[in-house]
Design a protein around this motif. Structure first.
Motif, PDB file in Angstrom:
ATOM      1  N   GLU A   8      -7.603  16.890  -6.794  1.00  0.00           N
ATOM      2  CA  GLU A   8      -8.647  16.123  -7.483  1.00  0.00           C
ATOM      3  C   GLU A   8      -8.087  14.813  -8.025  1.00  0.00           C
ATOM      4  N   LYS A   9      -6.858  14.853  -8.533  1.00  0.00           N
ATOM      5  CA  LYS A   9      -6.225  13.640  -9.050  1.00  0.00           C
ATOM      6  C   LYS A   9      -5.981  12.648  -7.921  1.00  0.00           C
ATOM      7  N   ALA A  10      -5.496  13.158  -6.774  1.00  0.00           N
ATOM      8  CA  ALA A  10      -5.255  12.290  -5.622  1.00  0.00           C
ATOM      9  C   ALA A  10      -6.562  11.688  -5.115  1.00  0.00           C
ATOM     10  N   LEU A  11      -7.627  12.499  -5.136  1.00  0.00           N
ATOM     11  CA  LEU A  11      -8.929  12.007  -4.683  1.00  0.00           C
ATOM     12  C   LEU A  11      -9.439  10.905  -5.600  1.00  0.00           C
ATOM     13  N   ARG A  12      -9.305  11.115  -6.917  1.00  0.00           N
ATOM     14  CA  ARG A  12      -9.735  10.078  -7.862  1.00  0.00           C
ATOM     15  C   ARG A  12      -8.941   8.798  -7.657  1.00  0.00           C
TER      16      ARG A  12
END
Length: 283
Positions: free
Chosen positions: A68-72
């Protein structure tokens, strides 16, 4: 109540309850017959299984958080890139509907970005050329294309360079539109000025030429070309003495560029065919 007086549903419910009770009794009997060592083993085994399951769950949660952090981060980077693009950006599906647009495109039409999602690309009614471009692009095997189109923005006609590229195995396209109206306007004005200049030159009762400081023709008017029975383009970049008709003309131009003067004039003679003619030259 006697069994013969009970309904079918009541008998089924009692049967299910009886089976559940038998299962509980069997489990209790099995537990009662186990030794303390066996019970401890079962507890340890189940505890280990629970710990392993919990560890797997923790790993999954951590991996999901990282994803999720990488996607953000990726979305933030994409947004930064999109904001830097000098034009309109849209994602369009092969059924000719908007998937998403960037803020600049939304601002041009004074609409929120989400207003475009799922809409047919012709819903704005501003450019049939854009609709036809995208439609033909999806109908073709090409992976990318570009074309200049016109679009009505408000009451004004604008010109755009459209660049499109397919993705998702041809089911969608990423499209950028760059406003080239200023360039097109400048080119139009330049063509108009050249046409006006050409009209003036054709009205001049004499020969006209443009010459650079290295004594080469840049361009000539039609009358000069006709005198020597040559096309106008034949003069371009040629040394001004290539015709061999007037050394006086060559010297006149050479001396003018070598001097500090901004303008000058002189009478010279030039051989045209077999006839020597006199010209008043003004620079």
């Amino acid at each position: 109540m006697k069994d013969q007086d009970k309904t079918k549903e009541q008998l089924i419910e009692e049967l299910v309850a009886l089976r559940q009770r038998l299962d509980e009794l069997e489990t209790q009997t099995l537990t009662d017959n186990l030794t303390e060592e066996q019970l401890n083993f079962i507890v340890e085994e189940r505890t280990a299984a629970l710990k392993e399951s919990n560890d797997s769950l923790v790993v999954e949660v951590v991996e999901r958080q990282h994803a999720e952090k990488a996607l953000r981060s990726a979305k933030d980077q994409l947004q930064t890139v999109l904001e830097a693009v000098p034009g309109m950006v849209s994602w369009i599906s092969s059924d000719l509907r908007y998937i998403e647009v960037n803020q600049e495109l939304a601002n041009i039409f004074n609409l929120p970005r989400e207003q475009f999602a799922g809409k047919n690309i012709g819903f704005l009614g501003t450019s049939s050329e854009f609709y036809e471009l995208v439609r033909d692009f999806f109908a073709s095997p090409e992976k990318e294309t570009s074309r200049e189109i016109t679009s009505i923005i408000g009451e004004e006609t604008r010109y755009y360079l459209i660049v499109a590229q397919k993705y998702d195995e041809g089911r969608a396209a990423f499209i950028i539109g760059i406003d080239i109206s200023d360039r097109v306007l400048a080119e139009t004005q330049l063509r108009r000025a050249k046409d006006q200049l050409q009209t003036v030159l054709e009205a001049v009762p004499g020969t006209v030429s443009w010459i650079n400081s290295d004594l080469r023709y840049i361009e000539v008017n039609q009358q000069l070309a006709d005198i020597f029975h040559l096309p106008r383009e034949e003069f371009a970049d040629k040394d001004i003495g290539f015709l061999g008709t007037s050394s006086e003309f060559y010297e006149f131009v050479r001396d003018f560029f070598a001097s500090p003067e901004k303008e000058t004039n002189r009478e010279i003679s030039s051989k045209v065919g077999e006839v020597v003619r006199n010209y008043l030259m003004g620079i």
